[in-house]
Design an enzyme around this catalytic site. Structure first.
Site, PDB file in Angstrom:
ATOM      1  N   GLY A  14       0.679  -1.130   0.094  1.00  0.00           N
ATOM      2  CA  GLY A  14       0.533  -0.200  -0.187  1.00  0.00           C
ATOM      3  C   GLY A  14       0.892   1.346   0.198  1.00  0.00           C
ATOM      4  CD  GLN A  15      -1.511   6.611  -0.210  1.00  0.00           C
ATOM      5  OE1 GLN A  15      -1.054   7.558  -0.808  1.00  0.00           O
ATOM      6  NE2 GLN A  15      -2.674   7.124   0.788  1.00  0.00           N
ATOM      7  NE  ARG A  94     -16.502   5.012   8.683  1.00  0.00           N
ATOM      8  CZ  ARG A  94     -17.503   5.986   9.351  1.00  0.00           C
ATOM      9  NH1 ARG A  94     -18.788   5.567   8.623  1.00  0.00           N
ATOM     10  NH2 ARG A  94     -17.231   5.749  10.591  1.00  0.00           N
ATOM     11  NE  ARG A 100     -18.725   4.017  14.915  1.00  0.00           N
ATOM     12  CZ  ARG A 100     -19.109   3.929  15.931  1.00  0.00           C
ATOM     13  NH1 ARG A 100     -17.580   4.886  16.512  1.00  0.00           N
ATOM     14  NH2 ARG A 100     -19.304   2.850  17.226  1.00  0.00           N
ATOM     15  CG  ASN A 133      -7.287   4.865  10.732  1.00  0.00           C
ATOM     16  OD1 ASN A 133      -7.412   5.136  11.659  1.00  0.00           O
ATOM     17  ND2 ASN A 133      -6.735   5.867   9.845  1.00  0.00           N
ATOM     18  CG  ASP A 161      -3.632  12.047  16.037  1.00  0.00           C
ATOM     19  OD1 ASP A 161      -4.816  12.667  15.344  1.00  0.00           O
ATOM     20  OD2 ASP A 161      -3.318  10.630  16.136  1.00  0.00           O
ATOM     21  NE  ARG A 164      -1.668  14.732  10.354  1.00  0.00           N
ATOM     22  CZ  ARG A 164      -2.604  13.977  10.314  1.00  0.00           C
ATOM     23  NH1 ARG A 164      -3.726  13.185  10.826  1.00  0.00           N
ATOM     24  NH2 ARG A 164      -2.713  13.471   8.572  1.00  0.00           N
ATOM     25  CG  HIS A 189      -5.402   7.860  14.619  1.00  0.00           C
ATOM     26  ND1 HIS A 189      -4.645   9.392  13.937  1.00  0.00           N
ATOM     27  CD2 HIS A 189      -5.441   7.421  13.254  1.00  0.00           C
ATOM     28  CE1 HIS A 189      -4.879   9.168  12.815  1.00  0.00           C
ATOM     29  NE2 HIS A 189      -5.452   8.843  13.146  1.00  0.00           N
TER      30      HIS A 189
END
Ligand code: NAX
Length: 327
Positions: A14-15, A94, A100, A133, A161, A164, A189
């Site tokens: 994946g990225q 998602r 959810r 996630n 987080d 950031r 998160h």
């Protein structure tokens, strides 16, 4: 020279994987003297396995002196064999219109299987970081599925987080990001995380006094940090990848090699700290030494902070309730 350690990475094609593996193999995570064996897991899907082979070809072409071995896997039971570190990046994000409950149950299945596999075959001291996630809840599920491993060795990534928040504070104060100490991020998160600079210092001076603007904290800083992931998607057309990989490197490096007394944020299973119920996978300020983290205890929680912590805790407990039937 040191004996190689085994590092398992899921979602390796994946990225985030693409921004992560080259840095692990070059020694940025575990040190420039620590050889690594990469044990890479992708879904059995033919396209994913082929893409993984392509990434491995590029890793070969880097001729990294510290890359002592590399394996491709489609089954966590082989991918996690004897692994010392496990970075669980792959998950099902998602999709459009996905409820959810559906998201939690798909990821519940993935992280139950991976937790069981870690329990069965990983090193007894494996250090696990969940990036995929919903990271905190996925880490909680894996921990619960691995009763023979130390629960405290399951962690979730709050470091993006944290980084950031540090970068926003550096911009606001005009100081170097590296000068900011004692920053904390509490909770999940997700946009409910509570980035808390009440204790932060720059060259020994209080960041809170320097900024002295509670409205900026509440109306600008917290929403900016909380919605940063969405802002990146909006700008780039893709979710954060290099910054997420960087945060994963920071998290594992600090856990393994220590922080020299400096605070960082890790999502860890609560032992009741700050009134957070036992086992909730929650972001706390920690220091790391000798391969262990220690929560920074005794910080005063004022009314505003308590309100923020209660909100992110309620969200996490809602997620945990949503996966109870899987555990
Ligand atoms: P990509 O979709 O580019 O890559 C994910 C890869 O995981 C895919 O190649 C997929 O085949 C693989 N995968 C899916 N299920 C798997 C399984 N059961 N076993 C092994 N591999 C599996 O996503 P990417 O951008 O790399 O993001 C990965 C995850 O990180 C997402 O869940 C994303 O939401 C999450 N993030 C978490 C962050 C954090 O701070 N905790 C920030 C960045 C990122 O959004």
């Amino acid at each position: 020279s040191k004996k190689p350690v085994r590092v398992a990475v899921t979602g390796a094609a994946g990225q985030i994987g693409y921004a992560l593996l080259f840095r692990i193999a070059s020694g940025e995570m575990l040190g420039k003297d620590q050889p690594v064996i990469l044990q890479l897991l992708e879904i059995p899907d033919e396209k994913a396995q082929k893409a993984l082979k392509g990434v491995m070809m590029e890793l070969e072409d880097c001729a990294f002196p510290l890359l002592a071995g590399m394996e491709a896997h489609s089954d966590p039971m082989t991918a996690f064999k004897d692994t010392d570190y496990a970075l669980l990046v792959g998950s099902r994000p998602r999709g459009p219109g996905m409820e959810r409950a559906e998201l939690l149950s798909i990821n519940g299945a993935i992280f139950t299987a991976q937790g069981k596999a870690l329990n069965a075959v990983a090193s007894r001291n494996v250090k696990v970081l969940v990036v995929g996630n919903p990271a905190n809840t996925n880490a909680y599920i894996a921990m619960k599925a691995a009763p023979d491993l130390k629960p405290g060795n399951f962690t979730a990534m709050l470091r993006l987080d944290h980084n950031r928040a540090a970068s926003q504070l550096a911009a606001k104060t005009g100081k170097a990001v590296s000068s900011i100490k004692k920053l904390a991020v509490w909770g999940n998160h997700s946009p409910t995380m509570y980035a808390d600079y009440r204790f932060a210092t720059i060259d020994g001076a209080s960041v809170k006094d320097m900024i002295n603007d509670q409205a900026w904290n509440k109306d600008v800083f917290l929403p900016t940090v909380g919605k940063r992931g969405a802002a990146i998607i909006e700008a780039r057309g893709l979710s954060s990848a290099a910054s997420a990989a960087n945060a994963a490197i920071d998290h594992m490096r600090d856990w393994a090699l220590g922080t020299n007394g400096e605070w960082v944020t890790m999502g860890i299973p609560s032992q009741g700290w700050y009134g957070i119920p036992k086992d909730v996978m929650f972001g706390f300020p920690v220091t790391c030494a000798n391969g262990e983290y220690t929560v920074v205890e005794g910080l005063e929680i004022d009314a505003f902070s308590q309100e923020c912590i209660n909100k992110t805790l309620a969200e996490l407990q809602g997620e945990q309730d949503g996966v109870k039937h899987l555990l």
